[in-house]
Design an enzyme around this catalytic site. Structure first.
Site, PDB file in Angstrom:
ATOM      1  N   GLY A 153      33.512  39.658  38.250  1.00 21.21           N
ATOM      2  CA  GLY A 153      33.307  39.991  39.663  1.00 21.21           C
ATOM      3  C   GLY A 153      32.671  41.359  39.830  1.00 21.21           C
ATOM      4  N   ASP A 272      40.649  45.398  40.632  1.00 22.19           N
ATOM      5  CA  ASP A 272      42.093  45.242  40.838  1.00 22.19           C
ATOM      6  C   ASP A 272      42.928  46.286  40.084  1.00 22.19           C
ATOM      7  OD1 ASP A 272      41.391  43.043  42.298  1.00 22.19           O
ATOM      8  OD2 ASP A 272      42.070  41.558  40.845  1.00 22.19           O
ATOM      9  N   GLY A 316      43.219  41.707  44.940  1.00 20.18           N
ATOM     10  CA  GLY A 316      44.363  41.918  44.073  1.00 20.18           C
ATOM     11  C   GLY A 316      44.931  40.571  43.710  1.00 20.18           C
TER      12      GLY A 316
HETATM   13  N1  LIG Z   1      39.136  34.170  26.518  1.00 15.48           N
HETATM   14  C1  LIG Z   1      37.813  34.362  26.639  1.00 15.48           C
HETATM   15  N2  LIG Z   1      37.008  34.248  25.558  1.00 15.48           N
HETATM   16  C2  LIG Z   1      35.677  34.443  25.669  1.00 15.48           C
HETATM   17  N3  LIG Z   1      35.059  34.748  26.827  1.00 15.48           N
HETATM   18  C3  LIG Z   1      35.798  34.875  27.935  1.00 15.48           C
HETATM   19  C4  LIG Z   1      37.212  34.680  27.903  1.00 15.48           C
HETATM   20  N4  LIG Z   1      37.689  34.859  29.165  1.00 15.48           N
HETATM   21  C5  LIG Z   1      36.612  35.135  29.940  1.00 15.48           C
HETATM   22  N5  LIG Z   1      35.476  35.162  29.212  1.00 15.48           N
HETATM   23  C6  LIG Z   1      34.126  35.401  29.708  1.00 15.48           C
HETATM   24  O1  LIG Z   1      34.037  36.712  30.275  1.00 15.48           O
HETATM   25  C7  LIG Z   1      33.221  36.696  31.422  1.00 15.48           C
HETATM   26  C8  LIG Z   1      33.906  37.340  32.590  1.00 15.48           C
HETATM   27  O2  LIG Z   1      35.232  36.844  32.752  1.00 15.48           O
HETATM   28  P1  LIG Z   1      35.947  36.814  34.178  1.00 15.48           P
HETATM   29  O3  LIG Z   1      37.357  36.435  33.971  1.00 15.48           O
HETATM   30  O4  LIG Z   1      35.138  35.982  35.112  1.00 15.48           O
HETATM   31  O5  LIG Z   1      35.800  38.288  34.755  1.00 15.48           O
HETATM   32  P2  LIG Z   1      36.432  39.672  34.295  1.00 15.48           P
HETATM   33  O6  LIG Z   1      35.788  40.083  33.039  1.00 15.48           O
HETATM   34  O7  LIG Z   1      36.089  40.556  35.413  1.00 15.48           O
HETATM   35  O8  LIG Z   1      37.898  39.443  34.135  1.00 15.48           O
HETATM   36  C9  LIG Z   1      32.815  35.257  31.674  1.00 15.48           C
HETATM   37  O9  LIG Z   1      31.491  35.081  31.265  1.00 15.48           O
HETATM   38  C10 LIG Z   1      33.789  34.452  30.836  1.00 15.48           C
HETATM   39  O10 LIG Z   1      33.215  33.257  30.321  1.00 15.48           O
HETATM   40  O1  LIG Z   2      35.003  35.332  44.406  1.00 14.92           O
HETATM   41  P1  LIG Z   2      34.885  35.825  43.022  1.00 14.92           P
HETATM   42  O2  LIG Z   2      33.647  36.593  42.766  1.00 14.92           O
HETATM   43  O3  LIG Z   2      35.092  34.772  41.996  1.00 14.92           O
HETATM   44  O4  LIG Z   2      35.972  36.932  42.815  1.00 14.92           O
HETATM   45  C1  LIG Z   2      37.237  36.964  43.327  1.00 14.92           C
HETATM   46  C2  LIG Z   2      38.106  37.784  42.421  1.00 14.92           C
HETATM   47  O5  LIG Z   2      37.408  38.862  41.871  1.00 14.92           O
HETATM   48  C3  LIG Z   2      38.189  40.041  41.874  1.00 14.92           C
HETATM   49  O6  LIG Z   2      37.667  40.928  42.825  1.00 14.92           O
HETATM   50  C4  LIG Z   2      38.135  40.751  40.552  1.00 14.92           C
HETATM   51  O7  LIG Z   2      38.298  39.851  39.529  1.00 14.92           O
HETATM   52  P2  LIG Z   2      37.666  40.109  38.096  1.00 14.92           P
HETATM   53  O8  LIG Z   2      38.213  41.414  37.638  1.00 14.92           O
HETATM   54  O9  LIG Z   2      38.110  38.953  37.298  1.00 14.92           O
HETATM   55  O10 LIG Z   2      36.195  40.187  38.249  1.00 14.92           O
HETATM   56  C5  LIG Z   2      39.583  39.562  42.276  1.00 14.92           C
HETATM   57  O11 LIG Z   2      40.286  40.516  42.986  1.00 14.92           O
HETATM   58  C6  LIG Z   2      39.259  38.359  43.102  1.00 14.92           C
HETATM   59  O12 LIG Z   2      40.302  37.443  43.126  1.00 14.92           O
END
Ligand SMILES: Nc1ncnc2c1ncn2[C@@H]1O[C@H](COP(=O)(O)OP(=O)(O)O)[C@@H](O)[C@H]1O
Ligand SMILES: O=P(O)(O)OC[C@H]1O[C@](O)(COP(=O)(O)O)[C@@H](O)[C@@H]1O
Ligand SMILES: [Mg+2]
EC number: 2.7.1.11
Length: 533
Positions: A153, A272, A316
């Site tokens: 995000g 968050d 959050g």
């Molecule tokens: N367990 C995992 N192993 C490998 N890649 C992952 C894993 N979890 C998430 N990713 C990859 O990391 C990227 C971002 O993850 P996401 O959960 O959407 O956001 P954030 O990094 O902000 O938590 C995505 O491209 C997703 O495919």
């Molecule tokens: O609508 P989107 O882009 O999937 O993101 C919503 C989520 O992204 C966040 O802003 C941040 O999430 P990540 O850290 O996984 O990017 C959360 O607070 C929210 O639930």
């Protein structure tokens, strides 16, 4: 095992391959807590692997202990799997801006303590390697081919981090080849790249979002590492949250398995503030500040009418830090609801009773709610996930505001005037504020210095005010959450006067659980860590 070394002359030293210490018993070359894994017969320096490599699938944690319960949770280094790599003097020593700084290079032994509140007899505890420039680097400036990717995000400051990585590599280390990967992880194999120079990124910190674009999902490790190898990239800078850091960790393992001279550096991003170990995440400060505008609006609306309720939903998903800090900063909020603190609506001590009391006493009230709060109250939870596997949440703010309206009109026969404000995307789509901008610069510089010094498989971040290199697993295995038995939450309760929604028994049970967790963690540290030799 625990150390038997004399306290007056500690045997333990931290070995930093990037500073010129000889290998002696006092300056150990390896942290032998984890036996070295087998090595590739011919280490690859960006040559596409054709046959099978002899490196094990996952690297072992690099943990060393010293006297007094000292534990170093070190990060991997290129020499762990590519021995005898040449080193070069750090070009910063000839840089007119930096060469005048007294002791610019970080001391080889410097580490940063995870816990700084200690007792007389408590063990020294876990430490991380201090970040910063080293005397020796493992890349010649002309040979560096870096890339930057942003995932997950949005968050204020993404563009600033990109800018500072580009400018830092360019101006501090004379690196000229830097690629931006478009659209998150999938961009490695499915999108174009953007050549990045200081000129291209000059003004981007004034804009929200990320000039590279971002995405969820699309992490196909083999394709990503193939792309890194095919393009001859040898420094990978990954900016993203917990999911992204998990992805970076898997990329690092695959690179290591293939024996490539490629470093992977993570810069933690999360609006968050849910990434553990680090003091706070960039963009959080900006988001809390922007949330004030929504809370002010809610307050103005609420106090202008009879029985006015201003209801603000903030981001959050699992952690309520934005809501908690925005509430504490504002002082206009009467009730803050976060995922960590369960609440109930009906009956004595419930939310409806509290709202009614405030309306009777003050004529209005302001509620701030984190999007992940009270999900358990919704009749059916959404069983859907986003492309990264994150659980999709229902709009609990809309649901609760409608329920409040219904309760007062139907059950209490009271006319209320509720205004629902949802600024969730507004607080993360803006440029970072001044303090976050400076913070982003420090994060970017830490990452660059670490990468140039040959460290890999690490995330950067401040730990108790000092920037450190943190192994990926520390930021991916767990989540930073508001502890509702801590003083900060107590401060919030006392500033809003809201009910805690917990009875004394529940609080005692929580405290007991937390204490047990802490003791368990301490025992694990004692059991798992062996002395560096
Ligand atoms: N367990 C995992 N192993 C490998 N890649 C992952 C894993 N979890 C998430 N990713 C990859 O990391 C990227 C971002 O993850 P996401 O959960 O959407 O956001 P954030 O990094 O902000 O938590 C995505 O491209 C997703 O495919
Ligand atoms: O609508 P989107 O882009 O999937 O993101 C919503 C989520 O992204 C966040 O802003 C941040 O999430 P990540 O850290 O996984 O990017 C959360 O607070 C929210 O639930
Ligand atoms: Mg996440």
């Amino acid at each position: 095992m625990a150390s038997s070394a004399s306290i007056s002359r500690p045997r333990f030293r931290c070995f930093d391959p990037s500073n010129s210490y000889p290998a002696t018993p006092d300056h150990p070359r390896h942290f032998s807590a984890s036996p070295p894994t087998s090595r590739p017969s011919t280490p690859r320096v960006n040559g596409r692997s054709s046959g099978s490599m002899a490196i094990s699938d996952n690297s072992e944690p690099k943990i060393a202990t010293g006297p007094g319960g000292y534990v170093l949770e070190d990060v991997p280094h290129l020499v762990d799997y590519i021995p005898d790599l040449p080193t070069y003097p750090n070009p910063l020593q000839d840089n007119p801006s930096y060469s005048v700084v007294k002791q610019y290079f970080v001391n080889a032994d410097d580490t940063v303590a995870q816990k700084i509140v200690v007792h007389k007899d408590s063990p020294r505890g876990t430490h991380f390697r201090r970040s910063g420039p080293r005397q020796k680097v493992y890349f010649e400036s002309n040979d560096v081919h870096a890339c930057i990717v942003t995932c997950g995000g949005l968050c204020p400051g993404l563009n600033t981090v990109i800018r500072e990585i580009v400018c830092g590599l360019y101006h501090m280390y004379g690196v000229r080849r830097i690629l931006g990967i478009e659209g998150g992880y999938r961009g490695f194999y499915a999108r174009n790249t953007i050549p990045l120079t200081p000129k291209v990124v000059n003004d981007i910190h004034k804009r929200g979002g990320t000039i590279l674009g971002t995405s969820r999902g699309g992490h196909v490790t083999s394709k990503i590492v193939d792309s890194i190898q095919d393009r001859g990239i040898n420094q990978v800078y990954v900016i993203g949250g917990d999911g992204t850091q998990k992805g970076a960790s898997v990329i690092f393992e695959e690179i290591r398995r293939r024996g490539l001279k490629v470093v992977v550096a993570g810069i933690p991003k999360t609006i968050d503030n849910d990434i553990p170990v680090i003091d706070r995440s960039f963009g959080f400060d900006t988001a809390v500040e922007e949330a004030q505008r929504a809370i002010n609006a809610a307050h103005v609306e609420a106090e202008s009418v009879e029985n006015g309720i201003g209801f603000v939903k903030l981001m959050g998903r699992y952690s309520g830090f934005i809501a908690m800090y925005a509430t504490l900063a504002s002082r206009d909020v009467d009730c803050c609801l976060i995922p960590e603190s369960p609440f109930y609506l009906e009956g004595p001590g419930g939310l409806y009773e509290y709202i009614e009391r405030r309306l009777k006493e003050d004529g209005h009230l302001v509620i701030v709610m984190a999007e992940g709060a009270g999900q358990e109250l919704l009749a059916e939870s959404m069983n859907q996930q986003d492309a990264s596997g994150n659980k999709l949440l229902q709009d609990v703010g809309l649901w609760l505001s409608q329920n409040i309206r219904d309760h007062f009109s139907k059950q209490r026969n009271m006319a209320i005037n509720l205004k629902y404000i949802d600024p969730t995307y507004m607080i993360r789509a803006i440029p970072s504020n001044a303090s976050d901008n400076v913070y982003c610069t420090l994060l970017a510089h830490s990452a660059i210095h670490g990468a140039m010094a040959g460290y890999t498989g690490f995330t950067v971040g401040p730990v108790n005010g000092r920037h450190a290199y943190i192994p990926f697993r520390w930021v991916t295995e767990g989540q930073n959450k508001v502890v509702i038995t801590d003083r900060m939450w107590a401060r919030l309760l006392s500033s809003t006067n809201q009910p805690s929604f917990l009875d004394l028994k529940e609080v005692e049970a929580m405290k007991k659980d937390e204490k047990e967790e802490e003791t368990k963690a301490q025992l694990t540290v004692g059991e798992n860590h062996t002395e560096a030799t």
